[in-house]
Design a protein around this motif. Sequence first.
Motif: not given
Length: 482
Positions: A112-114, A438-442, A444-450, A460-469
């Motif tokens: 995920m880095v690059a 976050s919750v994976a269904v069957n 399928v994980y959410p589309p990180f990093p979006h 925790g407190l706050g959010r990373e990744l996505g526009p919220e990051g």
Amino acid sequence: MDERLTQRRHFFIGGGWVPPSGDGRLGVVSPSTEERIGEVPLAEDADIDRAVAAARAAFDEGPWPGMAPAERAGVLSRAATLLRKREGEIAAVTVEEMGCAISQAPRAQTGMVAGLFDYYASLAASHPFEREVTAGERRGLVTEVPVGVAAVIVPWNAPVTLAAWKAAPALAAGCSIVIKPPPEAPLSGYLLAEALAEAGVPDGVVNLVPGGREVGEHLVRHPGTDKIAFTGSTAAGKRIMALCADRVKRLSLELGGKSAAVVLDDADLAVTLPAIVGGAMHLSGQVCGAHTRVLLPRRRYAEAVEIAAATAASIPVGDPHDPATVVGPLVAERQRTRVEGYIALATGAGARIAAGGGRPADLPRGWYVEPTILADVDNGMRVAREEIFGPVLCLIPYDSDDEAVRIANDSPFGLSGAVWSGDTARALATARRLRTGSVAVNGVYPPFPHVPFGGFKESGLGRELGPEGLASFLELRSIGLP
């Protein structure tokens, strides 16, 4: 391995490689061989002071915060290209310093880095950092400005990935940063600093100073830092919150978890259990979002335990350099001792070891623990309520969907989770009831990093990744327009 990657003599401060103020050295020990494989200088308070001063000057006087977002985006894009070229080196270093199995490195250490720098480059170029608001005859301008100097403190399980989660949005926002890599795995952070410097980040915008807990506290307390971005244990996160309170310092915390995988009674166990067990053993179970509590319908419990145990017993454990290895060693001897202590606690409380539970007989060196399945676990047991951070999975029976949801939510944590069902609509309805970030269904994980990542409750407190990051590194300012 090339000594250039393992024998470091300097810190990265103010755009250059500078010698430490003291003569302390931090030895890096291989978890698979128990041998010293590298070292870095050990930061003292004076080194932190220099790094913060450089970051402060770069933010207050340098060009970075005032650059057009598209210019910053160009630097981040170049960083992404450079990091992509160095993925092999990052993977190799993390295998040495924290025991990550090389087969797991693309997912945990480099994958995920690059892409994350590409994502935040795109977001920086498109994000509306200003908007005009009109109400009747009155007008105002809402501006989003960088928070300032951000301290980036990361753990050892995915040191470059988790540093990138923070550094990429911080830089996109226009902040300057001081990165403190973990003492157990400080080497790979140097590769990130080198790539950012080569990409053209101005002097002082990125600084790297490895050190222990004491200098970490000094960095958090430092009056020159405006924001703390931390990933680590809940206990450490609580300490950081307390330290930040005196100055009402901004902070984001991604902390521990004890996530539940809810297996509904219509799930295909032959598919579901191997997937859950395999996921829980990723990085030898040293993942905060691992689904380490598996909630199973009681009428199918015996069958599920049998499948889970067989899967765990078949997982290849061994030398992390071997591409066939799935589970490597734990990061340190103290971590192995911790995991073994929890297994003993579980059996003492009435749980049953269905698979594993000990050290692999064919691996006398290295800090290994067998993939372990604990059956007959009650959600009130410590192994079901506390984060173990090792290859240990707790199987808990339930009698109804409502009870499964209640057990899943009966935790001080709320970081991740999963629902497995033959009926997607039923799985989604259950996922909506889980008090977790976050919750994976069957599977399928959410589309990180979006999308954002973070936790409820003590996760925790706050959010990373996505526009919220990106938003977490910005301050809002309202200006009246005549």
